[in-house]
Design an enzyme around this catalytic site. Structure first.
Site, PDB file in Angstrom:
ATOM      1  N   THR A   4       0.913  -1.010  -0.220  1.00  0.00           N
ATOM      2  CA  THR A   4      -0.188   0.364  -0.160  1.00  0.00           C
ATOM      3  C   THR A   4       1.097   1.509   0.138  1.00  0.00           C
ATOM      4  OG1 THR A   4      -0.389  -0.231   2.407  1.00  0.00           O
ATOM      5  CG2 THR A   4      -2.259  -1.183   0.731  1.00  0.00           C
ATOM      6  N   GLU A   5       1.874   0.929   0.476  1.00  0.00           N
ATOM      7  CA  GLU A   5       3.173   2.348   0.427  1.00  0.00           C
ATOM      8  C   GLU A   5       4.461   1.314   0.653  1.00  0.00           C
ATOM      9  OE1 GLU A   5       2.980   4.591   3.643  1.00  0.00           O
ATOM     10  OE2 GLU A   5       0.892   5.400   3.612  1.00  0.00           O
ATOM     11  N   ASN A   6       5.145   2.655  -0.889  1.00  0.00           N
ATOM     12  CA  ASN A   6       6.631   1.797  -1.105  1.00  0.00           C
ATOM     13  C   ASN A   6       7.026   3.311  -2.013  1.00  0.00           C
ATOM     14  OD1 ASN A   6       8.762   0.154  -3.064  1.00  0.00           O
ATOM     15  ND2 ASN A   6       9.337   0.680  -0.901  1.00  0.00           N
TER      16      ASN A   6
END
Ligand SMILES: *[C@@H]1O[C@H](CO)[C@@H](O)[C@H](O)[C@H]1NC(C)=O
Ligand SMILES: *[C@@H]1O[C@H](CO)[C@@H](O)[C@H](O)[C@H]1NC(C)=O
Length: 569
Positions: free
Chosen positions: A412-414
């Site tokens: 979901t986040e990188n």
């Protein structure tokens, strides 16, 4: 004799259990292999992310209530340069433009969050539902679907209604569980016919530790050694309740999934052959990811957290552990309440044992008995804490697979930031970061990890919490000096776009050509951006100079007219 036999049997069983537990994740083997050319499974979902407070702006528009971040950012001295999210990217007005940016990159999904106080200004469903807020999210969702972009919606990306903080103490108070459940239920009711991927909380670690322990984030409380554990306890309960609400009331009709998004760095033992380092590294992960994931997947806090916090609380002379306890009913209620795991990941640390004597400095950090180190060779392109260590991502993904029964994962986040003054749109270091991290994710999939999608953080440069606008994570550069907040593509937009259209890394020749082509286009974007102050200047001409000249003209003609009339008399 029989007793002895049974005892032996228990020992053997215990040993077998131990062996299988340590067998799960092999700390002693860190294979670092060369770049892997290959593609992702068909149907793999590519996207980018944002959150309400970081991008929407319009903080007091159309009936929106205050959130704890509005309140916090308005206090001087809390945020870098006293920046606020008052207008930010003006995403509230510009979402159509942003969707065309996503469409151009052929993204499969977009991850955004719903601002709780935009829909429920006082936080409570029973008091007032703000239909204008509902309409904004309806328009956004509909437009995404028209463009074949799947919405992945976060319900809590840190913007608690301020009233709930002021009146009840926010996440320190267990009554947030029901208030949040009411809000989530309203979202399922109004949007659930179109939204099939729900994330209850984004990075609850940060909410708990930075909101209630260090105070670096809203609401800025410093309740050392207790505040974070209490907030986390209520957040975990709230997640479970919302999952059950969906499961009972909506799942059969809407057929969606409810998960949570946990953010965790990887912790690698300093010495991979030293058992104490391995244990310290495991504590680092358990206090980070396991704190939330273990209750939701396995039904209770990690044993190592119960042991360490319990022991230290005892040494402090407290009658009970500072880590709250789940009742047996709560444990079974919580267990298995994640249809998928959202995973945010940015960086890695080396970990070694360090004893913190109990006493005055009791805190979440001291409870872990470890020290974090970094390798000075690691690239550190942007935020101070963000070192680029791609292999840590594969390690973390494999750890998740072994600990929680190989769950379905959406990254979901990188992503990676750059420093404020960097206005170069040719972001070579970001292309390299994405290329290498995404490649390690591909290796993890080959290892058998069940990753279904990847979300680059973030679509746009935005309000980076206590760092204000000084750290830029965007694929698109946003010119915050200009009132219209124009967006400019960085080179990584071209790179990511090609990666998406190839669904991976076809071969070396091609991947290298992406980089070359991306750099060619970013130089022209650079020129556009350089001309931007000029454009801003021209806007000033039309907005200030023109009206002033007009007013002057009218005044002058009035005076002239009066003069003429006088002469007549
Ligand atoms: C933020 O505001 C405070 C109070 O007005 C002021 O003292 C401080 O210098 C400001 N900081 C910046 C970086 O402008
Ligand atoms: C917790 O919230 C409830 C309202 O739901 C309130 O009555 C109570 O006083 C709050 N507790 C604290 C300690 O603020």
């Amino acid at each position: 004799m029989l007793k002895w036999c049974i005892l032996r049997l228990y020992q053997v069983l215990a040993l077998a259990l131990c062996v299988s537990a340590t067998d799960d994740f092999d700390w002693t083997k860190n294979e670092r292999t060369s770049f892997y050319y290959g593609t992702f499974p068909t149907g793999f979902s590519w996207g980018a992310g944002s959150s309400a407070y970081q991008t929407e702006g319009a903080w007091n528009i159309d009936g929106k209530g205050m959130s704890i971040w509005d309140e916090f950012a308005h206090k001087k001295g809390k945020i870098h340069s006293n920046d606020t999210g008052d207008s930010s990217c003006e995403g509230y007005y510009k979402f159509k433009d942003d969707i065309s940016l996503m469409k151009d990159m052929k993204m499969n999904h977009y991850r955004f969050s719903i601002s709780w106080p935009r829909i429920l200004p006082s936080g409570l469903k029973s008091e007032h539902i703000n239909e204008k807020g509902i309409k904004y999210y309806n328009d956004l969702i509909n437009m995404l679907l028209e463009n074949k972009i799947t919405p992945i919606v976060t319900l809590y990306h840190w913007d608690l209604p301020q009233v709930l903080q002021e009146k009840y103490g926010g996440w320190q108070n267990v009554s947030m569980v029901n208030y949040f459940n009411d809000f989530a239920n309203l979202c399922f009711e109004r949007f659930g016919n179109r939204v099939k991927y729900w994330i209850t909380f984004n990075n609850p670690w940060s909410v708990a530790v930075e909101g209630y322990e260090t105070g670096a984030h809203a609401p800025g409380l410093k309740l050392k050694g207790t505040g974070a554990y209490k907030a986390a306890h209520h957040i975990i309960k709230a997640h479970a309740k919302v999952w059950h609400t969906y499961d009972m009331q909506w799942r059969s009709k809407q057929k969606g999934l409810v998960g949570i998004s946990l953010t965790a760095d990887w912790g690698e033992p300093v010495d991979i052959t030293n058992q104490r380092d391995i244990e310290a590294a495991e504590r680092y992960i358990q206090f980070y990811l396991g704190w939330f994931a273990t209750p939701l997947f396995n039904g209770d806090y990690p044993q190592v957290m119960k042991d360490y916090i319990g022991r230290k609380s005892g040494q402090q002379g407290l009658g009970a552990s500072r880590l709250p306890v789940f009742s047996p009913q709560e444990k079974s209620y919580m267990k298995g309440t994640c249809d998928f795991l959202g995973l945010g990941h940015f960086t890695t640390r080396y970990i070694t044992l360090k004893n913190y004597p109990s006493g005055i400095g009791d805190s979440y950090f001291a409870d872990r008995d470890l020290a974090e180190l970094v390798d000075p060779e690691w690239p550190d392109p942007g935020s101070e804490w963000l070192y680029s260590v791609p292999w840590g991502f594969r390690r973390l993904l494999n750890f998740v697979k072994t600990q929680y029964g190989n769950p379905m994962i959406y990254v979901t986040e990188n992503g990676v930031s750059e420093k404020m003054l960097c206005t170069d749109l040719c972001d070579n270091w970001r292309m390299k970061y994405f290329k290498d991290y995404i490649n390690e994710m591909l290796k993890a999939i080959k290892d058998g990890v069940n990753v279904k999608g990847y979300t680059a953080w973030s679509l746009l440069d935005n309000f980076e919490w206590d760092e204000g606008y000084s750290e830029r994570f965007g694929l698109y550069y946003v010119d915050f000096r200009n009132k219209n907040k124009p967006r400019y593509p960085k080179a990584s937009v071209q790179f990511y776009k090609r990666l998406i259209s190839s669904n991976g890394f076809p071969n070396q020749r091609e991947v290298e050509s992406w980089k070359r082509k991306a750099v060619e286009t970013c130089s022209s974007s650079n020129q556009l951006l350089a001309a931007d102050p000029l454009i801003g200047h021209m806007e000033m001409v039309t907005e200030i100079v023109v009206p002033t000249v007009c007013t002057l003209c009218i005044l002058l003609s009035a005076v002239f007219l009066m003069f003429l009339l006088r002469r007549r008399l």
